[in-house]
Write an enzyme that holds these catalytic residues in place. Sequence first.
Site, PDB file in Angstrom:
ATOM      1  N   ARG A  55       0.831  -1.219   0.000  1.00 56.55           N
ATOM      2  CA  ARG A  55       0.000   0.000   0.000  1.00 56.55           C
ATOM      3  C   ARG A  55       0.865   1.268   0.000  1.00 56.55           C
ATOM      4  NH1 ARG A  55      -2.381   1.647   4.432  1.00 56.55           N
ATOM      5  NH2 ARG A  55      -2.474  -0.410   5.407  1.00 56.55           N
ATOM      6  N   TYR A 108     -17.198  14.463 -15.380  1.00 52.05           N
ATOM      7  CA  TYR A 108     -17.592  13.049 -15.291  1.00 52.05           C
ATOM      8  C   TYR A 108     -18.567  12.865 -14.115  1.00 52.05           C
ATOM      9  CZ  TYR A 108     -17.105   8.128 -14.168  1.00 52.05           C
ATOM     10  OH  TYR A 108     -17.371   6.814 -13.867  1.00 52.05           O
ATOM     11  N   ASP A 181      -8.464  16.726 -14.933  1.00 54.64           N
ATOM     12  CA  ASP A 181      -8.646  15.331 -15.335  1.00 54.64           C
ATOM     13  C   ASP A 181      -8.310  15.243 -16.823  1.00 54.64           C
ATOM     14  OD1 ASP A 181      -9.673  12.877 -16.201  1.00 54.64           O
ATOM     15  OD2 ASP A 181     -11.263  12.885 -14.690  1.00 54.64           O
ATOM     16  N   LYS A 206      -8.585   4.068 -19.104  1.00 53.25           N
ATOM     17  CA  LYS A 206      -9.002   4.519 -20.436  1.00 53.25           C
ATOM     18  C   LYS A 206      -7.828   4.418 -21.418  1.00 53.25           C
ATOM     19  CE  LYS A 206     -13.005   5.195 -18.614  1.00 53.25           C
ATOM     20  NZ  LYS A 206     -12.880   5.535 -17.244  1.00 53.25           N
TER      21      LYS A 206
HETATM   22  N1  PLP Z   1     -12.563  10.658 -15.205  1.00 53.92           N
HETATM   23  C1  PLP Z   1     -13.174  10.519 -16.398  1.00 53.92           C
HETATM   24  C2  PLP Z   1     -13.118  11.645 -17.369  1.00 53.92           C
HETATM   25  C3  PLP Z   1     -13.862   9.346 -16.707  1.00 53.92           C
HETATM   26  O1  PLP Z   1     -14.479   9.236 -17.894  1.00 53.92           O
HETATM   27  C4  PLP Z   1     -13.901   8.305 -15.740  1.00 53.92           C
HETATM   28  C5  PLP Z   1     -14.613   7.039 -15.998  1.00 53.92           C
HETATM   29  O2  PLP Z   1     -15.312   6.899 -16.983  1.00 53.92           O
HETATM   30  C6  PLP Z   1     -13.259   8.492 -14.520  1.00 53.92           C
HETATM   31  C7  PLP Z   1     -12.593   9.669 -14.277  1.00 53.92           C
HETATM   32  C8  PLP Z   1     -13.275   7.438 -13.449  1.00 53.92           C
HETATM   33  O3  PLP Z   1     -12.327   6.454 -13.738  1.00 53.92           O
HETATM   34  P1  PLP Z   1     -12.401   4.960 -13.177  1.00 53.92           P
HETATM   35  O4  PLP Z   1     -13.594   4.318 -13.795  1.00 53.92           O
HETATM   36  O5  PLP Z   1     -11.075   4.377 -13.602  1.00 53.92           O
HETATM   37  O6  PLP Z   1     -12.542   5.056 -11.700  1.00 53.92           O
END
Ligand code: PLP
Length: 389
Positions: A55, A108, A181, A206
């Site tokens: 961790r 998101y 992000d 992604k």
């Molecule tokens: N940020 C964006 C722009 C996303 O599209 C997503 C998920 O679709 C996330 C964060 C969250 O990521 P995770 O599903 O890996 O937790």
Amino acid sequence: MELNTRAVHVANEPLPTGSRPLSVPLVLSSAFAFDSADELADAMAGPDGAYVYGRRGNPTVRALEQTLAELEQGAGAIAFASGMGAISGVLLALLRPGDRVVAQRCLYGGTHAVLGDLAGRYGIEVVRISGDDPAELEAAAVHPATRLLILETIANPTGQVPDLPGLLAAARTLGVTSVVDNSLASPVLCRPLEHGADIVVHSTTKYLSGHSDILGGAAVFADDALRRRVWPRTVELGACADPFAAWLTLRGIPTLPLRMREHCANATVLAERLTAHPAVTAVHHPLLPGHPSYAVAREVLAGGGGLLSFEPAGGREAGRAFVERVRLARLALSLGGVETLVTHPASTSHRELDGAALAAAGIAPGLVRMSVGIEHVEDLWADIEQALG
Ligand code: PLP
């Protein structure tokens, strides 16, 4: 060196025998043994010492962190179990009750949810802005406890690109920590730290991993002191990256620039053709000349990305019907993998938003989101045409 080269020559430590494996070793050990109690105590002092416990750090995970820091041009990174792990970890580490967060309206859904939870349970105030005008941030930051600005390079699913240069410069002047992000752009299309961001977060689930086979996340820091401040909180949170997921992400990164090129090229062709299709009323892709973010997208992105969204004529029912009619594309929630995926946000990722909130986020009831993969573009177009009927 150029990013394509840096993506191939990922971080790789020599083995004790002196030679370097071409593939980063996968180390699954959850704990690491020491001969001396003092050495073990020293190793527990920070994020960069000898490995102690999974961790707190792991060799494969650290190689991923170094690679991501290198790609984003940051001072250091922390890898997480998922993108939401990274977002929650950063927010929980930096916010205190009474703080104000300034958030782009079209974020998101999971980020909206965690901000709503923090607001309801910990007295954190969330002020929403469009992201198109630094004056909105300046107005929100009159509150002395304005702590964080949170943006997405390419917002999901509208394709909005906020005014990154303007907002990040204003955040810096105002002393507000900025978090961007960058999941949808990836470091190939944009490196927000170069525009003045303090922290970049990723869902490595992604494009970075790119093959729809892991969950992962990361935060990359412009300033190493900030990474060291956040790290102990993330150790407590426990949303640490799994070494095998980190290894698969490292496996995906060398082809990231090639994949992004194909994602971008396919999405641009499909967006242009959809715009001319009689059964489509609107198409959203940042590099379509009519898109509201077109000018800033041209300025900050090296390509429009693989995500597009469109509104089939016929509203909500037409959107739902389309995602059930595709044959090559799959109806699935993620994005950024090599295969093309479609979703209907109003009934899935954004289902918790009511009509007004959907409209405020720029999401029409019939909107279809398409994560364009790297298949041959003519096969994708044939599938879209048959699904549109
Ligand atoms: N940020 C964006 C722009 C996303 O599209 C997503 C998920 O679709 C996330 C964060 C969250 O990521 P995770 O599903 O890996 O937790």
